[in-house]
Design a protein around this motif. Structure first.
Motif, PDB file in Angstrom:
ATOM      1  N   PHE A  70       7.535  -2.091  -9.747  1.00  0.00           N
ATOM      2  CA  PHE A  70       6.394  -2.344  -9.961  1.00  0.00           C
ATOM      3  C   PHE A  70       5.240  -1.133 -10.679  1.00  0.00           C
ATOM      4  CE2 PHE A  70       7.589  -4.917  -5.911  1.00  0.00           C
ATOM      5  CZ  PHE A  70       7.350  -6.362  -6.363  1.00  0.00           C
ATOM      6  N   SER A  71       4.625  -1.291 -10.794  1.00  0.00           N
ATOM      7  CA  SER A  71       3.806  -0.774 -11.994  1.00  0.00           C
ATOM      8  C   SER A  71       2.228  -0.589 -10.602  1.00  0.00           C
ATOM      9  CB  SER A  71       2.739  -1.243 -13.392  1.00  0.00           C
ATOM     10  OG  SER A  71       1.696  -2.961 -13.232  1.00  0.00           O
ATOM     11  N   VAL A  72       2.015   0.328 -10.932  1.00  0.00           N
ATOM     12  CA  VAL A  72       0.253   0.804 -10.152  1.00  0.00           C
ATOM     13  C   VAL A  72      -0.349  -1.013 -10.311  1.00  0.00           C
ATOM     14  CG1 VAL A  72      -1.555   2.032  -9.818  1.00  0.00           C
ATOM     15  CG2 VAL A  72       0.671   2.928  -9.901  1.00  0.00           C
ATOM     16  N   PRO A  73      -0.350  -1.354 -11.513  1.00  0.00           N
ATOM     17  CA  PRO A  73      -1.815  -2.049 -11.361  1.00  0.00           C
ATOM     18  C   PRO A  73      -0.833  -3.699 -10.536  1.00  0.00           C
ATOM     19  CG  PRO A  73      -1.605  -1.878 -13.770  1.00  0.00           C
ATOM     20  CD  PRO A  73      -0.021  -1.069 -13.055  1.00  0.00           C
ATOM     21  N   GLN A  74       0.270  -3.699 -10.906  1.00  0.00           N
ATOM     22  CA  GLN A  74       1.035  -5.488 -10.135  1.00  0.00           C
ATOM     23  C   GLN A  74       0.833  -5.397  -8.625  1.00  0.00           C
ATOM     24  OE1 GLN A  74       5.090  -4.221 -11.592  1.00  0.00           O
ATOM     25  NE2 GLN A  74       5.196  -6.424 -12.605  1.00  0.00           N
ATOM     26  N   LEU A  75       0.948  -3.316  -8.548  1.00  0.00           N
ATOM     27  CA  LEU A  75       0.541  -3.042  -6.805  1.00  0.00           C
ATOM     28  C   LEU A  75      -1.041  -3.723  -6.245  1.00  0.00           C
ATOM     29  CD1 LEU A  75       2.585  -0.362  -6.454  1.00  0.00           C
ATOM     30  CD2 LEU A  75       3.239  -2.452  -5.277  1.00  0.00           C
ATOM     31  N   MET A  76      -1.889  -3.391  -6.672  1.00  0.00           N
ATOM     32  CA  MET A  76      -3.250  -3.779  -7.003  1.00  0.00           C
ATOM     33  C   MET A  76      -3.354  -4.970  -6.602  1.00  0.00           C
ATOM     34  SD  MET A  76      -5.151  -0.203  -8.757  1.00  0.00           S
ATOM     35  CE  MET A  76      -6.350  -1.029  -8.954  1.00  0.00           C
TER      36      MET A  76
ATOM     37  N   ARG B 284       0.846  -1.292   0.156  1.00  0.00           N
ATOM     38  CA  ARG B 284       0.193   0.004  -0.258  1.00  0.00           C
ATOM     39  C   ARG B 284       0.757   1.611  -0.118  1.00  0.00           C
ATOM     40  NH1 ARG B 284      -1.090   2.552   4.459  1.00  0.00           N
ATOM     41  NH2 ARG B 284      -1.983   4.371   4.142  1.00  0.00           N
ATOM     42  N   LEU B 285       1.834   1.296   1.039  1.00  0.00           N
ATOM     43  CA  LEU B 285       2.537   2.168   0.831  1.00  0.00           C
ATOM     44  C   LEU B 285       3.594   2.375  -0.628  1.00  0.00           C
ATOM     45  CD1 LEU B 285       4.254   2.054   4.691  1.00  0.00           C
ATOM     46  CD2 LEU B 285       2.965   3.624   3.836  1.00  0.00           C
ATOM     47  N   ILE B 286       3.921   1.586  -1.123  1.00  0.00           N
ATOM     48  CA  ILE B 286       4.499   1.149  -2.093  1.00  0.00           C
ATOM     49  C   ILE B 286       3.261   1.958  -2.746  1.00  0.00           C
ATOM     50  CG2 ILE B 286       5.620   0.483  -4.154  1.00  0.00           C
ATOM     51  CD1 ILE B 286       6.842  -1.685  -2.027  1.00  0.00           C
ATOM     52  N   LEU B 287       2.428   1.576  -3.601  1.00  0.00           N
ATOM     53  CA  LEU B 287       1.270   2.244  -4.313  1.00  0.00           C
ATOM     54  C   LEU B 287       1.304   3.681  -3.988  1.00  0.00           C
ATOM     55  CD1 LEU B 287      -0.908   1.414  -6.421  1.00  0.00           C
ATOM     56  CD2 LEU B 287      -2.681   1.398  -4.314  1.00  0.00           C
ATOM     57  N   LEU B 288       1.072   3.868  -2.505  1.00  0.00           N
ATOM     58  CA  LEU B 288       0.659   5.527  -2.514  1.00  0.00           C
ATOM     59  C   LEU B 288       2.361   6.281  -3.213  1.00  0.00           C
ATOM     60  CD1 LEU B 288      -1.031   5.291   1.366  1.00  0.00           C
ATOM     61  CD2 LEU B 288      -2.001   5.865  -0.664  1.00  0.00           C
TER      62      LEU B 288
ATOM     63  N   GLU C  15      -4.562  -7.081  -3.243  1.00  0.00           N
ATOM     64  CA  GLU C  15      -5.893  -7.386  -3.636  1.00  0.00           C
ATOM     65  C   GLU C  15      -5.584  -8.859  -3.819  1.00  0.00           C
ATOM     66  OE1 GLU C  15      -7.452  -7.667  -8.047  1.00  0.00           O
ATOM     67  OE2 GLU C  15      -7.950  -5.580  -7.394  1.00  0.00           O
ATOM     68  N   THR C  16      -4.559  -9.746  -4.115  1.00  0.00           N
ATOM     69  CA  THR C  16      -4.236 -11.012  -3.918  1.00  0.00           C
ATOM     70  C   THR C  16      -3.844 -12.225  -1.811  1.00  0.00           C
ATOM     71  OG1 THR C  16      -2.833 -11.339  -5.534  1.00  0.00           O
ATOM     72  CG2 THR C  16      -2.781 -13.264  -4.481  1.00  0.00           C
TER      73      THR C  16
ATOM     74  N   THR D 270       0.017 -17.488  -7.652  1.00  0.00           N
ATOM     75  CA  THR D 270      -0.642 -16.432  -7.981  1.00  0.00           C
ATOM     76  C   THR D 270       0.201 -15.349  -9.314  1.00  0.00           C
ATOM     77  OG1 THR D 270      -2.712 -17.252  -6.585  1.00  0.00           O
ATOM     78  CG2 THR D 270      -3.246 -15.783  -8.263  1.00  0.00           C
ATOM     79  N   LEU D 271       0.835 -14.844  -7.747  1.00  0.00           N
ATOM     80  CA  LEU D 271       1.502 -13.156  -7.959  1.00  0.00           C
ATOM     81  C   LEU D 271       2.396 -13.315  -9.278  1.00  0.00           C
ATOM     82  CD1 LEU D 271       1.079 -11.570  -5.090  1.00  0.00           C
ATOM     83  CD2 LEU D 271       0.395 -10.711  -7.306  1.00  0.00           C
ATOM     84  N   ILE D 272       3.197 -14.526  -9.336  1.00  0.00           N
ATOM     85  CA  ILE D 272       4.944 -14.672  -9.475  1.00  0.00           C
ATOM     86  C   ILE D 272       4.741 -15.319 -11.180  1.00  0.00           C
ATOM     87  CG2 ILE D 272       6.652 -16.113  -9.690  1.00  0.00           C
ATOM     88  CD1 ILE D 272       6.755 -15.930  -6.799  1.00  0.00           C
TER      89      ILE D 272
END
Ligand SMILES: [Zn+2]
Length: 542
Positions: free
Chosen positions: A324-330, A291-295, A334-335, A359-361
C-alpha cells in the motif's frame, strides 16, 4: 465479573504478569530495605496497579520473609490478613467514591500519626487518587512532605494529568504499561488449566485482543465464557459471549483490496455476517490494522506501537506496508471511519461496509495508485498503457441479491404474533418449568441453551414470558426471529399453552461497594458484602 480476577490475583511477585521493569525495581527496594515512602502508580485500569501495591504491603510486613529476598511467605498472620483485605495496618481507599473523599482526613492524615498496630509498616493505598478534593490534597501533601518512617503511601491513578505537580514530585513514579497479547494468553491458559476447562488457543487470543492490554478485562471475559458452564470451549461457544472479529479476517479484507477483487471481498464480508461477526469491532479492527500499516510505512518502530502486535501480525503489517501507498492507506482509513458512523443506523447491517469496499476497490484500480504502491519496472509501464476499465459493482451486487432472494424463498414463512393476547401465563409455573424448558430448547438448537442458561425469567406480560439477559449481544441474538421462534416453540410445549418470549436487558451497572478496612472485619460480614456485591455485579474494594 470480577471473581476470576479476585481468585487468581497474584499472591507472589513471581506470579505477576507484565510490568517487568516496575516489578524488578520494587523488588530490589524491598530486598535492600531502601524503600521510598511514597509511590505513584499510573496507567490504565485493570493492569495490576492495586495488585503490586498489595504485594509491596505484604512484603514489607511479612514476618517470615527472609532478608535479601522480596517474596512474602503468604502464610503468616500479616500476609493472610492483607490477602483477605482486613489488615488493620493496610488501608485501601477508593478516592472515586464519595466515602473515600470524605474520609481522607480522618482515615489517612490522622491515622498516619499513630504507629502501626500490629505490623512494621502502615501502608495507605489510595486508588484513583486524582479524585481527591483540593483540601484533601493539601492535607495529604503535608504528610507527604515529612512522612513518618513507618508509613508508606501508594497512590494509584488512571489520570496522571489531573494530579497536582506538588504531589507527583514527592513520589517515586511508575508508569504501568498495557500487558502484551502473549502474556495475557499465557495467564488465561494458566487459569483455564486450574479450572480444568479446555479452551481453544484462538479463543484466548481473541479475548486478549478484545481486552486491549487490560488483564482484569481479559479475566472478566474469560469468566463470562466459563459461566456458560461448558467444559470444552471452541470459537463457536465463545462467540456467544465474545462478538467475533479478529485480525485474520481483517487481513483477508485488505488482501481483497490489494487484489482489486470486489466480488470476493463482498462475498467474504457477507459470509462473516452470516457467521455472526461483530461489524463494529470488525470496522474498528480494519481501521486499526490500516493505521498500524501506515505507521510502519512512516517508520518501522511506529508499527510496534500497538500492544496487540505479535510476531505473526507484524509480518502481515510488513507485507501490507510494501504493497500500500500512504495515500491509499489514508483513503482506506477515511472511508471506513466515515462508514463506521452509519453502522448502527443501517437497516442492512453490512451495507456501510459494502459501500466502503465499493468505494475503495475502483480506487486501487487506478493506474496512479498502482505506481505509487510499488516501483517495479513492469508495473511502471502500466502508466503508459490505457487505463484499465474499472470493475463496476453492479453485477456483483445483483448476484449477491439473487442469492439472498433464493434463500428467502426456500425458507418457510414463520409467523409470530407480536402482541401477547389471551389469559396471562402463570409466572410461578414458568419458574417451576424453567429447567425443563432449558432441556427442551437443547433439542432444537445448540447455542440457544447456552445463552438461556445465563438468563432468567423475570416476569410475565399477558402471554409473554419476560427473560432477562446480561449482555446486549445476547439480547440481539435472542431477538432474532429464528432464535425467538425456537424459544417460543419450546416454551409453548413445556407449558402446554401458547407462550411468547420478550427479551429484556438486565442492568448490571451497580455501584461499587467500598470497604475501608479501618477495623478488622469479621469474615461473616465479608462474605455477606461479597455476595451482595456479586449480586449487583459490583466488587468489593479493600
Ligand atoms: Zn508472611
Amino acid at each position: 465479573m470480577s471473581t476470576l480476577y479476585r481468585k487468581y490475583r497474584p499472591k507472589l511477585w513471581s506470579e505477576v504478569v507484565g510490568q517487568n521493569h516496575i516489578k524488578l525495581t520494587l523488588q530490589r527496594e524491598i530486598e535492600t530495605g531502601r524503600l521510598a515512602h511514597a509511590f505513584l502508580f499510573s496507567g490504565s485500569r485493570g493492569i495490576g496497579k492495586t495488585t503490586l501495591a498489595r504485594l509491596v504491603a505484604k512484603s514489607v510486613n511479612c514476618i517470615k520473609r527472609t532478608p535479601d529476598t522480596s517474596e512474602p511467605c503468604g502464610e503468616c498472620d500479616s500476609c493472610r490478613e492483607i490477602t483477605e483485605g482486613h489488615s488493620i495496618d493496610v488501608l485501601e481507599i477508593d478516592a472515586a467514591s464519595h466515602t473515600g473523599v470524605d474520609n481522607v482526613r480522618e482515615s489517612i492524615i490522622d491515622s498516619a500519626r499513630f504507629l502501626p498496630t500490629k505490623n512494621k509498616f502502615k501502608v495507605f493505598i489510595i486508588d484513583e487518587v486524582h479524585m481527591l478534593s483540593t483540601g484533601a490534597f493539601n492535607a495529604l501533601l503535608k504528610t507527604l512532605e515529612e512522612p513518618p518512617a513507618y508509613v508508606i503511601f501508594i497512590l494509584a491513578t488512571t489520570e496522571l494529568q489531573k494530579l497536582p505537580e506538588t504531589i507527583i514530585s514527592r513520589c517515586q513514579r511508575f508508569d504501568f504499561k498495557k500487558v502484551n497479547i502473549e502474556d495475557i494468553v499465557k495467564r488465561l491458559r494458566t487459569i483455564a488449566d486450574e479450572e480444568k476447562i479446555k479452551i481453544d488457543k484462538k479463543v484466548l487470543e481473541q479475548i486478549a485482543y478484545r481486552s486491549e492490554g487490560g488483564l482484569r478485562d481479559a479475566e472478566g471475559l474469560l469468566g463470562q465464557i466459563f459461566s456458560m458452564g461448558v467444559k470444552e470451549i471452541t470459537e463457536k461457544e465463545a462467540s456467544l459471549v465474545l462478538p467475533r472479529s479478529d485480525f485474520s479476517a481483517v487481513a483477508k479484507i485488505l488482501e481483497f483490496i490489494t487484489q482489486k477483487n470486489l466480488k470476493d471481498a463482498l462475498i467474504f464480508l457477507n459470509n462473516l455476517v452470516e457467521e455472526g461477526v461483530d461489524l463494529i469491532k470488525l470496522t474498528e479492527d480494519i481501521i486499526e490494522l490500516s493505521r498500524l500499516i501506515l505507521l510502519t510505512k512512516l517508520s518501522n518502530e511506529l508499527g510496534k506501537l500497538s500492544f496487540a502486535v505479535d510476531e505473526k501480525l507484524l509480518k502481515e503489517i510488513m507485507k501490507f506496508a510494501k504493497i500500500f501507498s500512504v495515500p491509499q492507506l489514508m483513503k482506506i482509513i477515511e472511508t471506513f471511519l466515515e462508514q463506521k458512523r452509519h453502522l448502527r443506523a443501517s437497516h442492512v447491517p453490512q451495507l456501510p461496509l459494502e459501500m466502503a469496499l465499493v468505494t475503495l476497490i475502483p480506487e486501487t484500480l487506478s493506474p496512479i495508485a498502482i505506481v505509487e504502491a510499488t516501483f517495479t519496472p513492469s508495473q511502471q509501464q502500466v502508466q503508459s498503457e490505457p487505463a484499465p476499465i474499472h470493475v463496476t459493482s453492479k453485477p456483483v451486487l445483483s448476484e449477491l441479491e439473487t442469492k439472498k432472494e433464493e434463500k428467502k424463498i426456500e425458507k418457510p414463512i414463520e409467523v409470530t404474533a407480536s402482541e401477547p393476547t389471551g389469559a396471562p401465563l402463570s409466572f410461578d409455573k414458568i419458574k417451576e418449568k424453567w429447567d425443563h424448558f432449558l432441556k427442551k430448547v437443547q433439542e432444537y438448537n445448540h447455542s440457544l441453551p447456552l445463552i438461556l442458561r445465563m438468563s432468567q425469567p423475570v416476569g410475565v406480560r399477558g402471554r409473554a414470558v419476560q427473560i432477562c439477559v446480561k449482555y446486549a449481544f445476547h439480547q440481539d441474538k435472542l431477538s432474532e426471529l429464528k432464535m425467538r421462534s425456537l424459544a417460543e416453540k419450546a416454551m409453548t410445549e413445556v407449558l402446554g399453552e401458547t407462550a411468547f418470549i420478550e427479551v429484556v436487558l438486565g442492568d448490571d451497572k451497580a455501584p461499587v461497594i467500598v470497604q475501608i478496612a479501618t477495623e478488622p472485619v469479621a469474615p461473616s460480614t465479608d462474605t455477606l458484602v461479597n455476595d451482595l456485591a456479586a449480586a449487583f455485579g459490583g466488587q468489593v474494594v479493600g
